[in-house]
Scaffold this motif. Sequence first.
Motif, mmCIF file in Angstrom:
data_model
loop_
_atom_site.group_PDB
_atom_site.id
_atom_site.type_symbol
_atom_site.label_atom_id
_atom_site.label_comp_id
_atom_site.label_asym_id
_atom_site.label_seq_id
_atom_site.Cartn_x
_atom_site.Cartn_y
_atom_site.Cartn_z
ATOM 1 N N GLN A 124 8.106 -34.056 36.057
ATOM 2 C CA GLN A 124 9.412 -35.131 35.887
ATOM 3 C C GLN A 124 9.417 -35.941 37.257
ATOM 4 N N ASN A 125 9.094 -35.391 38.428
ATOM 5 C CA ASN A 125 8.962 -36.146 39.626
ATOM 6 C C ASN A 125 8.137 -37.478 39.554
ATOM 7 N N ILE A 126 7.310 -37.427 38.660
ATOM 8 C CA ILE A 126 6.262 -38.708 38.527
ATOM 9 C C ILE A 126 7.009 -39.582 37.635
ATOM 10 N N PHE A 127 7.544 -39.136 36.589
ATOM 11 C CA PHE A 127 8.110 -39.985 35.360
ATOM 12 C C PHE A 127 9.531 -40.504 36.082
ATOM 13 N N HIS A 128 10.378 -40.198 36.957
ATOM 14 C CA HIS A 128 11.686 -40.472 37.403
ATOM 15 C C HIS A 128 11.409 -41.708 37.798
ATOM 16 N N GLY A 129 11.691 -42.793 37.345
ATOM 17 C CA GLY A 129 12.255 -44.119 37.754
ATOM 18 C C GLY A 129 10.893 -44.910 37.334
ATOM 19 N N ASN A 130 9.810 -44.476 36.820
ATOM 20 C CA ASN A 130 8.352 -45.151 36.446
ATOM 21 C C ASN A 130 8.177 -44.763 34.692
ATOM 22 N N PRO A 131 9.122 -45.679 34.048
ATOM 23 C CA PRO A 131 8.704 -45.594 32.531
ATOM 24 C C PRO A 131 7.016 -45.682 32.012
ATOM 25 N N ILE A 132 6.672 -45.000 31.028
ATOM 26 C CA ILE A 132 5.505 -45.176 30.369
ATOM 27 C C ILE A 132 5.196 -46.770 29.905
ATOM 28 N N LEU A 133 4.129 -47.151 30.376
ATOM 29 C CA LEU A 133 3.942 -48.580 29.576
ATOM 30 C C LEU A 133 2.872 -48.406 28.450
ATOM 31 N N GLN A 134 1.942 -47.509 28.646
ATOM 32 C CA GLN A 134 0.832 -47.228 27.689
ATOM 33 C C GLN A 134 0.270 -46.000 27.751
ATOM 34 N N MET A 135 -0.188 -45.515 26.511
ATOM 35 C CA MET A 135 -0.960 -44.163 26.373
ATOM 36 C C MET A 135 -2.281 -44.207 26.102
ATOM 37 N N GLY A 136 -3.210 -43.436 26.564
ATOM 38 C CA GLY A 136 -4.654 -43.298 25.949
ATOM 39 C C GLY A 136 -4.811 -41.883 25.955
ATOM 40 N N TYR A 137 -6.054 -41.686 25.079
ATOM 41 C CA TYR A 137 -6.384 -40.282 24.981
ATOM 42 C C TYR A 137 -7.850 -40.254 25.325
ATOM 43 N N LYS A 138 -8.406 -39.364 26.026
ATOM 44 C CA LYS A 138 -9.819 -39.095 26.369
ATOM 45 C C LYS A 138 -10.102 -37.721 25.870
#
Length: 176
Positions: A124-138
């Motif tokens: 949660q600390n990483i995402f706080h104030g940093n919305p997701i722009l894009q996702m990828g899968y490896k």
Amino acid sequence: FWMSRTGDLYDFSSHPSLREDDAIEATIAATELPRINHIVMLKDMMLLSDGGEWKVAPTTGNTLSYKTISAIKESMIGCSRRIKPMTVGSECIFSTHYEDRLVAISYSAMSEGYDSQDLSVLSQNIFHGNPILQMGYKKNPDSIILCVLTGETVCDGFRLDGGEDNVVGIGDDDRS
């Protein structure tokens, strides 16, 4: 929502006396009009909207028709319009409406419905104030979801080890 006639993707017509292969027009019973953002196939067809996730399935048998269609709300999380969800194995992974969390939804035979799990609960600390722009899968060698975020964190990964206790958040600073 509308579905085309069986076997003809662009034909939304129906006969005066309805037939099983006619186009389908269905209404979702909700307190608010949900905007359908994405459609994904899991065990059933899932409609992902701003305000929740809906299972579309026949009420009886295996055939979806105007007589048997039903839409049941499975969760009230809400899915991002902008970020396309991913199907990984038997799970659908999507960003929430506010683009601040990753959620996995999958069918559970035990509950005879769909269960959701917050994959970003340990980050949660990483995402706080940093919305997701894009996702990828490896997929190989490890099954990892990568997220491009705004702000200081460029990427975040989630190793999918197959259990609620095994979701691991990995930030840029942890990579070698």
